[in-house]
Design an enzyme around this catalytic site. Structure first.
Site, PDB file in Angstrom:
ATOM      1  N   HIS A  20       0.856  -1.201   0.000  1.00 51.84           N
ATOM      2  CA  HIS A  20       0.000   0.000   0.000  1.00 51.84           C
ATOM      3  C   HIS A  20       0.883   1.239   0.000  1.00 51.84           C
ATOM      4  O   HIS A  20       2.120   1.141  -0.113  1.00 51.84           O
ATOM      5  CB  HIS A  20      -0.973  -0.042   1.174  1.00 51.84           C
ATOM      6  CG  HIS A  20      -0.341  -0.164   2.528  1.00 51.84           C
ATOM      7  ND1 HIS A  20       0.438   0.826   3.079  1.00 51.84           N
ATOM      8  CD2 HIS A  20      -0.360  -1.157   3.456  1.00 51.84           C
ATOM      9  CE1 HIS A  20       0.851   0.462   4.275  1.00 51.84           C
ATOM     10  NE2 HIS A  20       0.399  -0.758   4.523  1.00 51.84           N
ATOM     11  N   HIS A  23       4.223   1.384   2.074  1.00 47.88           N
ATOM     12  CA  HIS A  23       5.438   0.771   1.508  1.00 47.88           C
ATOM     13  C   HIS A  23       5.973   1.609   0.364  1.00 47.88           C
ATOM     14  O   HIS A  23       7.184   1.789   0.211  1.00 47.88           O
ATOM     15  CB  HIS A  23       5.163  -0.651   1.013  1.00 47.88           C
ATOM     16  CG  HIS A  23       4.477  -1.484   2.039  1.00 47.88           C
ATOM     17  ND1 HIS A  23       3.135  -1.748   2.001  1.00 47.88           N
ATOM     18  CD2 HIS A  23       4.944  -2.045   3.179  1.00 47.88           C
ATOM     19  CE1 HIS A  23       2.801  -2.451   3.060  1.00 47.88           C
ATOM     20  NE2 HIS A  23       3.875  -2.642   3.798  1.00 47.88           N
ATOM     21  N   CYS A 128       2.756 -10.937  19.550  1.00 41.73           N
ATOM     22  CA  CYS A 128       1.917 -10.426  18.453  1.00 41.73           C
ATOM     23  C   CYS A 128       2.473 -10.983  17.156  1.00 41.73           C
ATOM     24  O   CYS A 128       3.611 -10.678  16.785  1.00 41.73           O
ATOM     25  CB  CYS A 128       1.915  -8.896  18.414  1.00 41.73           C
ATOM     26  SG  CYS A 128       1.124  -8.284  16.889  1.00 41.73           S
ATOM     27  N   CYS A 131       3.404  -8.353  14.475  1.00 44.70           N
ATOM     28  CA  CYS A 131       4.720  -7.720  14.689  1.00 44.70           C
ATOM     29  C   CYS A 131       5.831  -8.757  14.686  1.00 44.70           C
ATOM     30  O   CYS A 131       6.991  -8.405  14.578  1.00 44.70           O
ATOM     31  CB  CYS A 131       4.794  -7.016  16.046  1.00 44.70           C
ATOM     32  SG  CYS A 131       3.714  -5.614  16.238  1.00 44.70           S
ATOM     33  N   CYS A 146      -2.211  -5.720  21.050  1.00 44.95           N
ATOM     34  CA  CYS A 146      -0.902  -5.260  20.585  1.00 44.95           C
ATOM     35  C   CYS A 146      -0.863  -3.730  20.539  1.00 44.95           C
ATOM     36  O   CYS A 146      -1.803  -3.110  20.038  1.00 44.95           O
ATOM     37  CB  CYS A 146      -0.645  -5.840  19.191  1.00 44.95           C
ATOM     38  SG  CYS A 146       0.675  -4.977  18.320  1.00 44.95           S
ATOM     39  N   HIS A 149      -0.831  -2.824  16.547  1.00 44.07           N
ATOM     40  CA  HIS A 149      -1.949  -3.206  15.675  1.00 44.07           C
ATOM     41  C   HIS A 149      -3.315  -3.152  16.349  1.00 44.07           C
ATOM     42  O   HIS A 149      -4.338  -3.176  15.666  1.00 44.07           O
ATOM     43  CB  HIS A 149      -1.729  -4.626  15.131  1.00 44.07           C
ATOM     44  CG  HIS A 149      -0.554  -4.732  14.220  1.00 44.07           C
ATOM     45  ND1 HIS A 149       0.696  -5.101  14.652  1.00 44.07           N
ATOM     46  CD2 HIS A 149      -0.435  -4.469  12.898  1.00 44.07           C
ATOM     47  CE1 HIS A 149       1.539  -5.081  13.632  1.00 44.07           C
ATOM     48  NE2 HIS A 149       0.881  -4.695  12.568  1.00 44.07           N
ATOM     49  N   LYS A 295      -2.676   4.769  11.385  1.00 48.86           N
ATOM     50  CA  LYS A 295      -1.605   4.202  10.560  1.00 48.86           C
ATOM     51  C   LYS A 295      -2.211   3.265   9.511  1.00 48.86           C
ATOM     52  O   LYS A 295      -3.106   2.497   9.818  1.00 48.86           O
ATOM     53  CB  LYS A 295      -0.657   3.388  11.443  1.00 48.86           C
ATOM     54  CG  LYS A 295       0.498   2.813  10.652  1.00 48.86           C
ATOM     55  CD  LYS A 295       1.249   1.708  11.383  1.00 48.86           C
ATOM     56  CE  LYS A 295       2.327   1.146  10.473  1.00 48.86           C
ATOM     57  NZ  LYS A 295       2.597  -0.261  10.652  1.00 48.86           N
ATOM     58  N   LYS A 298      -1.375  -3.307   6.690  1.00 49.34           N
ATOM     59  CA  LYS A 298      -1.892  -4.469   5.988  1.00 49.34           C
ATOM     60  C   LYS A 298      -2.729  -5.301   6.945  1.00 49.34           C
ATOM     61  O   LYS A 298      -3.717  -5.901   6.568  1.00 49.34           O
ATOM     62  CB  LYS A 298      -0.725  -5.327   5.470  1.00 49.34           C
ATOM     63  CG  LYS A 298       0.019  -4.692   4.325  1.00 49.34           C
ATOM     64  CD  LYS A 298       1.152  -5.590   3.830  1.00 49.34           C
ATOM     65  CE  LYS A 298       2.270  -5.693   4.831  1.00 49.34           C
ATOM     66  NZ  LYS A 298       3.608  -5.826   4.252  1.00 49.34           N
TER      67      LYS A 298
HETATM   68  O1  ME8 Z   1       8.139  -4.690   9.375  1.00 48.50           O
HETATM   69  N1  ME8 Z   1       3.464   4.622   6.836  1.00 48.50           N
HETATM   70  O2  ME8 Z   1       7.641  -5.403   7.239  1.00 48.50           O
HETATM   71  P1  ME8 Z   1       6.297  -4.588   6.910  1.00 48.50           P
HETATM   72  C1  ME8 Z   1       4.776   4.662   6.560  1.00 48.50           C
HETATM   73  N2  ME8 Z   1       9.365  -7.338   7.430  1.00 48.50           N
HETATM   74  N3  ME8 Z   1       5.503   3.570   6.329  1.00 48.50           N
HETATM   75  C2  ME8 Z   1       4.889   2.394   6.362  1.00 48.50           C
HETATM   76  C3  ME8 Z   1       3.518   2.272   6.643  1.00 48.50           C
HETATM   77  C4  ME8 Z   1       2.787   3.461   6.880  1.00 48.50           C
HETATM   78  N4  ME8 Z   1       1.502   3.461   7.125  1.00 48.50           N
HETATM   79  N5  ME8 Z   1       3.195   0.972   6.607  1.00 48.50           N
HETATM   80  C5  ME8 Z   1       4.333   0.298   6.299  1.00 48.50           C
HETATM   81  C6  ME8 Z   1       8.340  -5.402   8.410  1.00 48.50           C
HETATM   82  N6  ME8 Z   1       5.350   1.154   6.150  1.00 48.50           N
HETATM   83  C7  ME8 Z   1       9.528  -6.322   8.409  1.00 48.50           C
HETATM   84  C8  ME8 Z   1      10.777  -5.520   8.178  1.00 48.50           C
HETATM   85  S1  ME8 Z   1      13.420  -5.283   7.860  1.00 48.50           S
HETATM   86  C9  ME8 Z   1      14.770  -6.205   8.208  1.00 48.50           C
HETATM   87  C10 ME8 Z   1      12.050  -6.298   8.197  1.00 48.50           C
HETATM   88  C11 ME8 Z   1       6.734   0.836   5.792  1.00 48.50           C
HETATM   89  O3  ME8 Z   1       5.779  -5.160   5.645  1.00 48.50           O
HETATM   90  C12 ME8 Z   1       7.703   1.334   6.860  1.00 48.50           C
HETATM   91  O4  ME8 Z   1       8.980   1.446   6.285  1.00 48.50           O
HETATM   92  O5  ME8 Z   1       5.416  -4.544   8.088  1.00 48.50           O
HETATM   93  C13 ME8 Z   1       7.694   0.218   7.848  1.00 48.50           C
HETATM   94  O6  ME8 Z   1       8.819   0.244   8.714  1.00 48.50           O
HETATM   95  C14 ME8 Z   1       7.699  -0.973   6.909  1.00 48.50           C
HETATM   96  O7  ME8 Z   1       6.878  -0.562   5.790  1.00 48.50           O
HETATM   97  C15 ME8 Z   1       7.138  -2.211   7.555  1.00 48.50           C
HETATM   98  O8  ME8 Z   1       6.857  -3.146   6.560  1.00 48.50           O
END
Ligand code: ME8
Length: 506
Positions: A20, A23, A128, A131, A146, A149, A295, A298
């Site tokens: 979304h 990302h 969680c 997370c 959590c 979330h 926020k 997903k």
């Molecule tokens: O945490 N606003 O993956 P993830 C801004 N796999 N940035 C956002 C966002 C939002 N609403 N939603 C997601 C993970 N992001 C792990 C990471 S790294 C070694 C492992 C962005 O799919 C933001 O950069 O939950 C956040 O930190 C990341 O997506 C989390 O993606």
């Protein structure tokens, strides 16, 4: 930056659901930083990818009626496509299911184990799955929810392998003392430092009840905790990405959202210390893109899909809107109305129109050739070069929003120049020919600087603007923004409106 290298990373995204705007935001901001550093003639390696193991992925695969592998393949492809759609110039796309990644994670865990930093023990706590993290009771929201979330946490208890995180407290504090810019912005540095000061518990780094993961090399009944597997991606990618990129280690910049601060700012450096690997130089933590005050996530399904905005306005306006609207480091709200307002007021009127007027006037009054600099506007010349310097400073401080703001000050200054000097009036007065030369030259030089500086944010539209000004359009070096760069005598060419007006559906 080290030896002309610049290595930057995004988090690797979970393949539990489609991408979304959140990302897209991280990937776009990282891409802007990567492009800016390439403009400075640095050798950049930009990494992104997907995080594919663990209970969260296994559960979402089961819910979709697919095997974890099929599910990961399908969703990883969507994240790869997102990177392409937002024009990200990543040099590699890592998947934690890549066999080379798996083997290298196992190798590093063995090193940590051999160093005596991993032991077997048992643990129970509130977990969680969204997370993939345990939370102390005091951190939960009322009703055992959590804190990130707002979804229920589960009590989990099992015999695991543990990483002696607690033993790294003093070394981590020394790191923070030595490197006040290890975590940006300062508020996040302080937050991470406080986590370390408060004391660290050892970390369970294996799971026995799931099988979708990297087997622990000395105990294949267990798989590596997904966060340890994931964090090492920044290291493993350089061991097998094409082009022998090992030389890029250590990372110059990790870009990430505030939800995963502790993993990156506390656990990751400790893992590297244990493995005997040099630490990253800096990490920058951005805020959340909010929808209706919440926020985007997903897990909760409260999301904005970036694709309709790209279809309607084009990609570059989305890149611009996210940069300007969401102050880098802070939370900001994505709204369709705000997007449309900035598109028309700033991009179409202030920048696009200015370019069209300038090119049209050079066409009408100077036969389409940029006139000479008559040396009559030293003040603007200094302001242009000053803007370049301010943009460099803003990027050094990893603040793309401030960079865009500085550029926009110059855009508005150029618009004022047109209003104040009214070239169409000067054109009627033969005695004012040199004044007209000056205004047209200054506008062209100003627009060139603006377009070079904005290019990392809007590569396609700024490329078109630079082409209209007779300039190098693809990846223009930062040096091309300087007022003193040759410009007089260049032929300009009219171009269609950079930002055509878009009718909003009622
Ligand atoms: O945490 N606003 O993956 P993830 C801004 N796999 N940035 C956002 C966002 C939002 N609403 N939603 C997601 C993970 N992001 C792990 C990471 S790294 C070694 C492992 C962005 O799919 C933001 O950069 O939950 C956040 O930190 C990341 O997506 C989390 O993606």
């Amino acid at each position: 930056m080290s030896d002309g290298h610049f290595y930057l990373t995004t988090p690797i995204y979970y393949v539990n659901a489609a991408p979304h705007v959140g990302h897209a935001y991280t990937t776009i901001m990282s891409d802007i930083i990567a492009r800016h550093h390439r403009q400075r003639a640095e050798d950049v390696f930009f990494l992104t990818g997907t995080d594919e193991h663990g209970a969260k992925i296994a559960q979402s695969a089961a819910a979709a009626g697919r095997s974890p592998r099929e599910h990961a393949d399908a969703l990883s492809a969507q994240f790869r496509e997102l990177a392409r759609t937002v024009d990200a110039t990543n040099d590699f796309f890592i998947r934690t299911t890549d066999e080379h990644h798996v083997a290298e994670v196992q190798r590093q865990l063995t090193v940590m184990h051999d160093n005596g930093d991993i032991y077997k023990g048992s643990y129970g706590g509130w977990y969680c799955t969204a997370c993939e993290a345990f939370y102390p009771e005091g951190d939960l929201r009322d009703g055992n929810l959590c804190p990130v979330h707002g979804t229920p946490v589960q009590w989990m208890e099992e015999e695991n392998h543990f990483f002696r995180l607690s033993a790294f407290r003093d070394r981590l504090l020394a790191l923070y003392d030595e490197r006040p810019d290890f975590v940006l912005p300062a508020s996040r540095y302080n937050e991470a430092r406080r986590m370390i000061e408060l004391g660290l518990e050892d970390l369970s780094i294996s799971r026995s009840q799931i099988s979708w993961g990297v087997p622990i090399p000395w105990d294949p009944e267990q798989v590596v905790y997904v966060w340890v597997d994931a964090l090492f991606n920044y290291w493993t990618a350089l061991t097998y990405a094409p082009g022998a990129p090992e030389r890029f280690w250590p990372p110059d910049l990790h870009v990430l959202g505030k939800d995963i601060l502790k993993f990156h700012a506390v656990i990751w450096p400790a893992l590297l210390m244990s493995a005997g690997i040099e630490l990253p130089r800096r990490m920058t933590i951005h805020g959340y893109v909010l929808k209706g005050g919440e926020k985007m996530s997903k897990t909760t399904g409260n999301i904005v899909d970036p694709f309709p905005f790209i279809d309607r306005y084009g990609l570059d306006p989305l890149r611009y809107y996210l940069t300007r609207e969401i102050r880098f480091g802070e939370d900001g709200t994505f709204s369709a109305e705000g997007f449309d307002a900035r598109y028309h007021a700033e991009l179409a009127n202030e920048y696009g129109n200015l370019l069209n007027r300038t090119v049209t006037m050079i066409g009408r009054y100077r036969e389409g050739v940029v006139p000479p600099d008559r040396g009559r506007d030293a003040e603007l010349a200094a302001e242009i070069d000053d803007t370049v310097a301010k943009v460099v400073t803003a990027f050094d401080a990893v603040d793309p929003t401030r960079a865009a703001d500085e550029i926009w000050v110059l855009v508005r200054r150029l618009n004022r120049l047109v209003e104040e000097r009214a070239p169409w009036k000067l054109a009627k007065d033969d005695a004012a020919a040199e004044d007209l030369d000056q205004v047209l030259f200054s506008l062209a030089a100003g627009l060139r600087a603006v377009s070079v500086l904005l290019w990392p944010i809007m590569p396609e539209r700024c490329g078109a603007a630079l082409a209209a000004l007779g300039q190098h359009a693809d990846g223009p070096p930062l040096a091309a923004a300087a007022f003193a760069q040759p410009l007089a005598g260049t032929a300009v060419a009219p171009c269609p409106p950079l930002f055509p007006r878009i009718e909003v559906e009622p």
